[in-house]
Write an enzyme that holds these catalytic residues in place. Structure first.
Site, PDB file in Angstrom:
ATOM      1  N   GLU A 131       0.828  -1.206   0.000  1.00 32.46           N
ATOM      2  CA  GLU A 131       0.000   0.000   0.000  1.00 32.46           C
ATOM      3  C   GLU A 131       0.862   1.255   0.000  1.00 32.46           C
ATOM      4  O   GLU A 131       0.608   2.185  -0.758  1.00 32.46           O
ATOM      5  CB  GLU A 131      -0.928  -0.008   1.220  1.00 32.46           C
ATOM      6  CG  GLU A 131      -1.791   1.209   1.354  1.00 32.46           C
ATOM      7  CD  GLU A 131      -2.824   1.366   0.233  1.00 32.46           C
ATOM      8  OE1 GLU A 131      -3.258   2.510   0.022  1.00 32.46           O
ATOM      9  OE2 GLU A 131      -3.184   0.387  -0.423  1.00 32.46           O
ATOM     10  N   VAL A 179      10.517   6.283   2.625  1.00 34.31           N
ATOM     11  CA  VAL A 179      11.789   6.485   3.311  1.00 34.31           C
ATOM     12  C   VAL A 179      11.959   7.994   3.434  1.00 34.31           C
ATOM     13  O   VAL A 179      11.778   8.731   2.456  1.00 34.31           O
ATOM     14  CB  VAL A 179      12.965   5.856   2.535  1.00 34.31           C
ATOM     15  CG1 VAL A 179      14.294   6.184   3.209  1.00 34.31           C
ATOM     16  CG2 VAL A 179      12.778   4.346   2.414  1.00 34.31           C
ATOM     17  N   GLY A 198      15.194   1.547   1.141  1.00 29.83           N
ATOM     18  CA  GLY A 198      14.097   1.114   0.272  1.00 29.83           C
ATOM     19  C   GLY A 198      14.319  -0.293  -0.265  1.00 29.83           C
ATOM     20  O   GLY A 198      13.416  -1.125  -0.257  1.00 29.83           O
ATOM     21  N   TYR A 222      12.201   1.155  -9.383  1.00 25.69           N
ATOM     22  CA  TYR A 222      11.417  -0.083  -9.489  1.00 25.69           C
ATOM     23  C   TYR A 222      11.796  -0.865 -10.738  1.00 25.69           C
ATOM     24  O   TYR A 222      11.951  -2.086 -10.701  1.00 25.69           O
ATOM     25  CB  TYR A 222       9.917   0.219  -9.511  1.00 25.69           C
ATOM     26  CG  TYR A 222       9.395   0.922  -8.278  1.00 25.69           C
ATOM     27  CD1 TYR A 222       9.955   0.718  -7.026  1.00 25.69           C
ATOM     28  CD2 TYR A 222       8.331   1.806  -8.373  1.00 25.69           C
ATOM     29  CE1 TYR A 222       9.482   1.369  -5.910  1.00 25.69           C
ATOM     30  CE2 TYR A 222       7.832   2.457  -7.256  1.00 25.69           C
ATOM     31  CZ  TYR A 222       8.414   2.238  -6.026  1.00 25.69           C
ATOM     32  OH  TYR A 222       7.942   2.885  -4.920  1.00 25.69           O
TER      33      TYR A 222
END
Length: 172
Positions: free
Chosen positions: A91, A95, A105, A139
């Site tokens: 969700e 950081v 992270g 990502y």
């Protein structure tokens, strides 16, 4: 140059205020500080009593000598009809700006992946704001995450949920 130490542990009910501070930091980063309306009572009840969600917290220092909170990951489990297995939905991950680029992270994602493996999850999903290019780059490059092209998020909030109940076969 000194080694930056931090550790990660599951959040407990005693961490509610810390979680809320980090959520407020996330809301500020996402340019919506007024949207973070969760209260200590709601977090205590829904995360720690009812277990609707779980959280990991990153702290400076060691488990024996913890320091300031640095970040958090709040997640819950869903289910995929396609894989027939649970999934872990992240969700929120946050950081603190002053603690970024120190591996926190990555470590939070590493701990989430361990939880997903332990629970036999077929997926680890999350959403990211389209303007958040630094996170998207992280990502894709570091985690090898794939964009979900062709999907669009949908939401009905508190005000709209009662309106949908009119479609139920039996009224409340």
């Amino acid at each position: 140059m000194s080694h930056f130490q931090f550790h990660i542990r599951p959040a407990t009910a005693d961490d509610v205020d810390t979680l809320l501070q980090l959520v407020q930091g996330l809301a500020t980063y996402e340019k919506e500080p007024e949207s973070a309306q969760a209260t200590p009572e709601l977090f205590r009840e829904n995360i720690f009593e009812k277990g609707y969600a779980h959280a990991l917290l990153a702290f400076q220092g060691t488990p024996e000598e913890p320091g300031l909170p640095l970040g958090m990951a709040l997640y819950f489990f869903n289910f995929s009809t396609w894989t027939g297995r649970p999934g872990l939905y992240l969700e929120d991950l946050f950081v603190k700006p002053e603690a970024r680029n120190r591996g926190i992270g990555k470590a939070l994602f590493g701990e989430l992946a361990k939880v997903a493996q332990q629970r036999n999850c077929g997926r680890l999903d999350w959403s990211v704001l389209m303007w958040n290019e630094p996170s998207i780059a992280f990502y894709e490059k570091v985690l090898s995450a794939k964009r979900m092209d062709g999907w669009m998020g949908m939401r009905v909030t508190d005000e709209g949920i009662p309106n949908i109940t009119k479609f139920a076969l039996v009224a409340n």
